[in-house]
Design an enzyme around this catalytic site. Structure first.
Site, PDB file in Angstrom:
ATOM      1  N   GLU A  41     -32.594   3.355 -51.458  1.00 20.24           N
ATOM      2  CA  GLU A  41     -33.865   4.164 -51.786  1.00 20.24           C
ATOM      3  C   GLU A  41     -34.113   3.570 -52.824  1.00 20.24           C
ATOM      4  OE1 GLU A  41     -32.442   8.576 -51.878  1.00 20.24           O
ATOM      5  OE2 GLU A  41     -33.878   9.122 -52.591  1.00 20.24           O
ATOM      6  N   LYS A  87     -40.798   9.848 -48.813  1.00 24.82           N
ATOM      7  CA  LYS A  87     -40.019  10.717 -48.462  1.00 24.82           C
ATOM      8  C   LYS A  87     -40.745  12.139 -48.219  1.00 24.82           C
ATOM      9  CE  LYS A  87     -35.099  12.171 -51.086  1.00 24.82           C
ATOM     10  NZ  LYS A  87     -34.707  11.857 -51.134  1.00 24.82           N
ATOM     11  N   CYS A  91     -32.862   9.201 -47.467  1.00 24.92           N
ATOM     12  CA  CYS A  91     -31.712  10.140 -47.957  1.00 24.92           C
ATOM     13  C   CYS A  91     -31.911  11.656 -47.113  1.00 24.92           C
ATOM     14  CB  CYS A  91     -31.665   9.997 -49.785  1.00 24.92           C
ATOM     15  SG  CYS A  91     -30.255  10.274 -49.841  1.00 24.92           S
TER      16      CYS A  91
END
Lengths: 281, 281
Positions: free
Chosen positions: B51, B122, B155
């Site tokens: 990320e 995300k 994540c």
């Protein structure tokens, strides 16, 4: 004093791991009563027993199941559990073979000191269960009890993250899991059963307690993995895993007030509140 | 011959674990190129990077992010990755700081030998990311590539079982996860990061490959846990976990044809098909 007040809100929870014997109702009820009394002696006020604890698991025929399955709460197994819950001042969750008219369910009963509280019927049937049982038709109820909000799931239900998510969204703080875990494909030499991994993940993602009571032994060639487990709302075990093969009672102290706190994963995050319901409903 | 046909369909996948430096774009791009070339040298044809690999993670201000974030695929980081994918005949997934007009996204780009394939933004922002980034607004796309159906998650997206379920239901066979995992509350002395547990569970429940490329190091006081991991569709690691602190390349051979087979958990069960959509939608 704050400390004793908190202590008084704690619950002592027990998961009973044992080996039911297929088709031997009398023996199984004796084992269940003996172990429930033993858990009470250890201070437990909530007790979880395995899936199909009164009947055993690997049926050879519908007739073999029919000979044991009984209504809940009017059947013999359910009445024994209710009377023990009353006598010992306990809440008890146990897997039972349920008969409802001419239909059979892989079910679990929750009862407390005041009597039966509710029934859950396994939603996701595993392998040959599909030959003998109807799929559960009572949804995923959460029971609002004197000691907290309790959900129930049985074995393969736990393979579906939706099960725990739905129970958590309905306010379950503790999910009791009567189970008969079998080895998974690909496990090979790995020591930790996938079932343990799944339940640590589910407890963490939902910030709930999960108490899994598994059976042990090999029945008609089918091995079971044991490894009963009580997981806290951060996802880490607070008791167990138990052994692979032995009768065992796991005991943990649980504080249902920790559920809300455990979801605050950071200053700005909430494990439930952060869901993107706009994307996945 | 069947064996060589199957072998020719195998993919060599690499997860690159390294330490980006906050705010140092040139250095980060150099590290990324060096490690991508190293992975190619190891035979990898699919590579996953962490990320925010080009920017670092712990921003002090919006300006610091704005100085690096760039459009995808027209920005400098994206163009470097596309040119490497072309030169090396690879598919590459990397977390990047994305600018779209005056908005910023914690994004990931997928590119292949023929150019950019898609962008993911995300969905679930962690902690102070909420100060600097907009929440993702592109849903959970699955990209149909020459090598298979690929989804992307970043994540904290992995804390939500819905993420992997949605991707699997849309046919993802491999989910690539650029990540910057941080320690979770309650982990204490336990050695296995919760992130590893969550991804083993998600791969098993959905019968998919999941490839997690984490960063290492401590940035402005924030430690990261390393432990990059490639999980097979039965839920067991096929490479890693990597170390907690070191730069490392994980390599695994993956066979996307195993995805459908892995869901057949028993003679009568399918990990996706057994869902009780009548109960939980």
């Amino acid at each position: 004093m704050a400390i004793s007040e908190q202590a008084s809100a704690d619950l002592r929870l027990a998961c009973i791991q044992f080996q039911p014997a297929i088709g031997r109702l009398d023996d199984n009820l004796k084992s269940m009563e003996r172990l429930i009394r033993q858990a009470a002696g250890l201070g437990a006020t909530v007790v979880v027993l395995p899936e199909l604890a009164d009947s055993g698991y690997v049926f050879d025929s519908q007739e073999e199941l029919a000979a044991i399955a009984a209504p809940i709460p009017a059947g013999r197994s359910a009445m024994l559990l209710c009377s023990l819950a009353y006598e010992l001042g306990m809440h008890i969750v146990s897997g039972l073979a349920e008969r409802d008219g001419d239909r059979f369910f892989n079910a679990a009963m929750l009862c407390g000191p005041s009597g039966p509280i509710g029934t859950y019927r396994k939603l996701h049937l595993w392998n040959r269960e599909k030959l003998y049982f109807q799929p559960g038709n009572l949804g995923l109820p959460v029971f609002d009890t004197a000691i907290g909000r309790i959900g129930v799931a049985i074995c393969y239900d736990g393979w579906f993250p939706e099960t725990y998510r739905q129970l958590a969204l309905q306010g379950a703080e503790l999910v009791c899991v009567p189970t008969n875990w079998v080895p998974m494909p690909g496990q090979g030499h790995h020591l930790e059963p996938m079932a343990n991994i799944l339940h640590k993940a589910a407890a963490h993602s939902n910030g709930i307690y999960i108490a899994c009571a598994d059976r042990v032994g090999t029945e008609r060639g089918q091995p079971f993995v044991g490894r009963s487990l009580i997981v806290g709302p951060t996802g880490w075990p607070i008791a167990g895993p138990a052994s692979e093969q032995d009768e065992e009672i796991l005991i943990a102290t649980i504080r249902l007030g920790d559920v809300a706190r455990s979801r605050a994963l950071s200053e700005r995050n909430d494990a439930i509140g952060d869901r993107r319901t706009d994307v996945y409903g």
